[in-house]
Design a protein around this motif. Structure first.
Motif, PDB file in Angstrom:
ATOM      1  N   TYR A 158       4.639  -6.670  -4.871  1.00 28.45           N
ATOM      2  CA  TYR A 158       3.701  -6.551  -5.990  1.00 28.45           C
ATOM      3  C   TYR A 158       3.911  -7.654  -7.033  1.00 28.45           C
ATOM      4  O   TYR A 158       3.058  -7.868  -7.895  1.00 28.45           O
ATOM      5  CB  TYR A 158       3.864  -5.178  -6.651  1.00 28.45           C
ATOM      6  N   ASN A 159       5.027  -8.377  -6.963  1.00 29.17           N
ATOM      7  CA  ASN A 159       5.336  -9.353  -8.009  1.00 29.17           C
ATOM      8  C   ASN A 159       4.260 -10.416  -8.182  1.00 29.17           C
ATOM      9  O   ASN A 159       4.115 -10.989  -9.263  1.00 29.17           O
ATOM     10  CB  ASN A 159       6.682 -10.025  -7.714  1.00 29.17           C
ATOM     11  N   VAL A 160       3.494 -10.686  -7.141  1.00 25.12           N
ATOM     12  CA  VAL A 160       2.445 -11.712  -7.252  1.00 25.12           C
ATOM     13  C   VAL A 160       1.339 -11.284  -8.214  1.00 25.12           C
ATOM     14  O   VAL A 160       0.551 -12.118  -8.655  1.00 25.12           O
ATOM     15  CB  VAL A 160       1.829 -12.014  -5.864  1.00 25.12           C
ATOM     16  N   ARG A 161       1.296 -10.005  -8.554  1.00 29.62           N
ATOM     17  CA  ARG A 161       0.259  -9.507  -9.471  1.00 29.62           C
ATOM     18  C   ARG A 161       0.669  -9.670 -10.940  1.00 29.62           C
ATOM     19  O   ARG A 161      -0.148  -9.453 -11.819  1.00 29.62           O
ATOM     20  CB  ARG A 161      -0.040  -8.029  -9.186  1.00 29.62           C
TER      21      ARG A 161
ATOM     22  N   TYR B 224      20.623  13.151   5.782  1.00 28.97           N
ATOM     23  CA  TYR B 224      19.518  13.478   4.881  1.00 28.97           C
ATOM     24  C   TYR B 224      18.188  13.232   5.588  1.00 28.97           C
ATOM     25  O   TYR B 224      18.127  12.532   6.613  1.00 28.97           O
ATOM     26  CB  TYR B 224      19.570  12.615   3.618  1.00 28.97           C
ATOM     27  N   THR B 225      17.135  13.786   5.035  1.00 23.68           N
ATOM     28  CA  THR B 225      15.777  13.398   5.403  1.00 23.68           C
ATOM     29  C   THR B 225      15.146  12.742   4.187  1.00 23.68           C
ATOM     30  O   THR B 225      15.602  12.950   3.049  1.00 23.68           O
ATOM     31  CB  THR B 225      14.933  14.612   5.839  1.00 23.68           C
ATOM     32  N   VAL B 226      14.092  11.965   4.384  1.00 21.91           N
ATOM     33  CA  VAL B 226      13.531  11.211   3.267  1.00 21.91           C
ATOM     34  C   VAL B 226      12.017  11.136   3.374  1.00 21.91           C
ATOM     35  O   VAL B 226      11.459  11.135   4.481  1.00 21.91           O
ATOM     36  CB  VAL B 226      14.129   9.779   3.219  1.00 21.91           C
ATOM     37  N   ARG B 227      11.399  11.085   2.232  1.00 21.97           N
ATOM     38  CA  ARG B 227       9.995  10.690   2.161  1.00 21.97           C
ATOM     39  C   ARG B 227       9.905   9.577   1.127  1.00 21.97           C
ATOM     40  O   ARG B 227      10.625   9.570   0.122  1.00 21.97           O
ATOM     41  CB  ARG B 227       9.080  11.850   1.776  1.00 21.97           C
ATOM     42  N   THR B 228       9.069   8.582   1.371  1.00 18.87           N
ATOM     43  CA  THR B 228       8.884   7.478   0.430  1.00 18.87           C
ATOM     44  C   THR B 228       7.461   7.519  -0.105  1.00 18.87           C
ATOM     45  O   THR B 228       6.517   7.792   0.630  1.00 18.87           O
ATOM     46  CB  THR B 228       9.146   6.121   1.104  1.00 18.87           C
ATOM     47  N   ASP B 229       7.327   7.254  -1.392  1.00 19.73           N
ATOM     48  CA  ASP B 229       6.030   7.311  -2.060  1.00 19.73           C
ATOM     49  C   ASP B 229       5.825   6.061  -2.905  1.00 19.73           C
ATOM     50  O   ASP B 229       6.797   5.517  -3.469  1.00 19.73           O
ATOM     51  CB  ASP B 229       5.931   8.535  -2.975  1.00 19.73           C
ATOM     52  N   PRO B 230       4.589   5.604  -3.037  1.00 14.29           N
ATOM     53  CA  PRO B 230       4.318   4.525  -3.991  1.00 14.29           C
ATOM     54  C   PRO B 230       4.440   5.051  -5.410  1.00 14.29           C
ATOM     55  O   PRO B 230       4.218   6.237  -5.672  1.00 14.29           O
ATOM     56  CB  PRO B 230       2.871   4.117  -3.667  1.00 14.29           C
TER      57      PRO B 230
ATOM     58  N   THR C 205      -4.473  -2.543  -2.630  1.00 13.81           N
ATOM     59  CA  THR C 205      -4.719  -2.467  -1.185  1.00 13.81           C
ATOM     60  C   THR C 205      -3.961  -3.516  -0.398  1.00 13.81           C
ATOM     61  O   THR C 205      -3.667  -3.324   0.791  1.00 13.81           O
ATOM     62  CB  THR C 205      -6.221  -2.613  -0.901  1.00 13.81           C
ATOM     63  N   ASP C 206      -3.638  -4.638  -1.032  1.00  7.00           N
ATOM     64  CA  ASP C 206      -2.952  -5.716  -0.321  1.00  7.00           C
ATOM     65  C   ASP C 206      -1.430  -5.650  -0.444  1.00  7.00           C
ATOM     66  O   ASP C 206      -0.708  -5.889   0.537  1.00  7.00           O
ATOM     67  CB  ASP C 206      -3.435  -7.076  -0.835  1.00  7.00           C
ATOM     68  N   VAL C 207      -0.928  -5.344  -1.628  1.00  8.28           N
ATOM     69  CA  VAL C 207       0.520  -5.458  -1.857  1.00  8.28           C
ATOM     70  C   VAL C 207       1.173  -4.131  -2.223  1.00  8.28           C
ATOM     71  O   VAL C 207       2.380  -4.085  -2.481  1.00  8.28           O
ATOM     72  CB  VAL C 207       0.815  -6.503  -2.959  1.00  8.28           C
TER      73      VAL C 207
END
Length: 469
Positions: A400-403, A439-445, A451-453
């Motif tokens: 995301y740094n390009v934004r 452990y189990t994991v879920r990842t979220d934004p 949409t691109d980054v």
């Protein structure tokens, strides 16, 4: 002039690794103004002391300069060979440079470890402020200060007291932090420098003050004295430290403030804290850790929620913990809620029995500040030893740094970041942790998704057992 550093953490002779000087050897180093000697008056497993003796050559120093008139005698008759001054700072940088930088190739874990250290400086000038100013400089950094003032001449007590003190500073800190504090603050107390102060001194001040100077209550006085009261240089340094910002006292240091401003356009900082809080609430946790709590922004939210019966903040920075406590004290919460919050000084890369038995842990924008070789130690300390039922962890999304228009290409968001992961790299690390520690994991934004980054930040929620998230 003499500086000694003592540790009592067994094996105490590990001090030799950190200083890159073998305890069984006495070494000498030629400097532009004299000779520095390093040796160990004591070196045992229980206690080890390293000594740095600086032998300044006042005659040779005077001959390097041109002086006329009444200045001539002062160049040969002065206190420079005997007192701690900017000569000592230069000797620390040149003779103990690796330790000052916090590097130890043979034992990187040791360089990151807070150790019980006692530094003793003989004949430290405390001009224009005396012992009260000495304490104002070192006590906010977590040191226990012992100062013994010397008379001008013991044979003539009527002459009064001198500005010179023998000073002992005791704290549990990284050796690199202790040396950085001495490097900056010894010339500040002496209020003198043996060389011309120019623009490069601002960079030295900011580099060696990184992580502590921006939040120091005496930063204006430190900058003014360190830069010999040169107005433009002082103003430049204070601007970088955030001292001219009305919110600077509440900022997590100048670099943290810059990162928050960078992310402000996407309203990320407050959303990140609110999201982490809601996830912790959803776990049903009662006892919660805030690891790398910094100056306590998440702690204040946790303290205000009566669902959490115990909240513990942990950070390696004593100064940050002090600010966190001050912030908690200023919150309009009943004492019954404030009293549930505890603050602990500790490193996240070491097993700590005080951190076991908790329901959940938050690790918010922390791991990117760790050197990659230390990630394994962090994983073992948190997921292997402390083993909370749930861990909520956030870190920037490098894609995301390009934004960020103001962020140069290839640069990280914070000057202290050791890495920033893409979404794929973060997911791979999370899966590795789960495989290693059950452990189990879920990842979220975290934040608005491009949409691109992707989103500007990313969050992982690790769980074990029947914890629901």
């Amino acid at each position: 002039m003499l500086l000694t550093i003592t540790t009592t953490r067994p094996p105490a002779t590990d001090l030799g690794w950190l200083l890159h000087k073998h305890p069984e050897k006495a070494q000498s180093f030629a400097l532009a103004f004299g000779t520095a000697h390093v040796f160990y008056p004591e070196a045992a497993d229980e206690r080890c002391t390293a000594a740095l003796v600086l032998d300044v050559d006042p005659v040779g120093l005077a001959r390097q300069q041109r002086h006329t008139g009444n200045e001539l005698l002062a160049q040969y008759v002065n206190d420079r060979p005997y007192v701690a001054s900017s000569f000592l700072s230069v000797a620390i940088a040149q003779v103990l440079g690796s330790a000052l930088a916090g590097t130890c190739r043979g034992r990187p874990d040791l360089a990151e470890a807070p150790l019980p250290l006692v530094a003793r400086v003989t004949a430290l000038p405390c001009r224009r402020g005396g012992e009260p100013f000495l304490r104002k400089l070192f006590e906010p950094l977590g040191y226990a200060v012992t100062a013994t003032r010397h008379p001008l001449d013991p044979q003539f007590p009527e002459w009064g007291e001198s500005p010179y003190f023998t000073v002992e500073l005791a704290a549990t800190v990284r050796l690199a932090d202790l040396l950085s504090h001495l490097y900056v603050l010894v010339p500040v107390l002496d209020d003198e420098k043996h060389y011309w102060v120019s623009t490069d001194e601002v960079e030295k001040l900011l580099r060696h003050g990184d992580g502590w100077l921006a939040a120091h209550p005496e930063k204006e006085a430190i900058a003014a004295r360190y830069l010999r009261r040169q107005g433009k240089l002082v103003k430049s340094a204070l601007a970088h430290l955030g001292a001219e910002d009305p919110d600077a006292d509440d900022a997590a240091g100048a670099q943290d403030l810059a990162e928050e401003r960078l992310e402000a356009k996407v309203s990320l900082h407050e959303r990140r804290l609110a999201t982490v809080l809601s996830v912790l609430q959803a776990t049903g946790a009662k006892r919660v850790l805030d690891l790398g709590c910094g100056e306590g922004k998440l702690l204040r939210l946790l303290a205000a929620d009566p669902r959490f019966t115990e909240v513990v903040g942990v950070d390696v920075s004593v100064r940050s913990l002090e600010i966190a406590r001050q912030r908690l004290d200023r919150t309009r919460l009943p004492d019954s809620l404030k009293d549930r919050v505890k603050l602990l000084h500790g490193a996240l890369t070491y097993r700590d029995a005080r951190l076991t038995g908790f329901d959940a842990a938050a690790v918010v924008e922390v791991i990117e500040h760790l050197d990659p070789p230390r990630l394994g130690a962090f994983e073992r300390a948190l997921f292997g030893a402390a083993r909370p039922r749930a861990v909520v962890l956030t870190t920037p999304n490098r894609e995301y740094n390009v934004r960020f228009e103001s962020l140069p290409a290839g640069r990280f968001r914070h000057a202290d970041h050791r890495f920033e992961w893409t979404r794929a790299e973060f997911a791979a690390w999370c899966e590795g942790v789960c495989a290693a520690f059950g452990y189990t994991v879920r990842t979220d934004p975290l934040g608005d998704v491009d949409t691109d980054v992707g989103a500007p930040s990313q969050m992982a929620v690790f769980t074990r057992g029947s914890t629901a998230c």
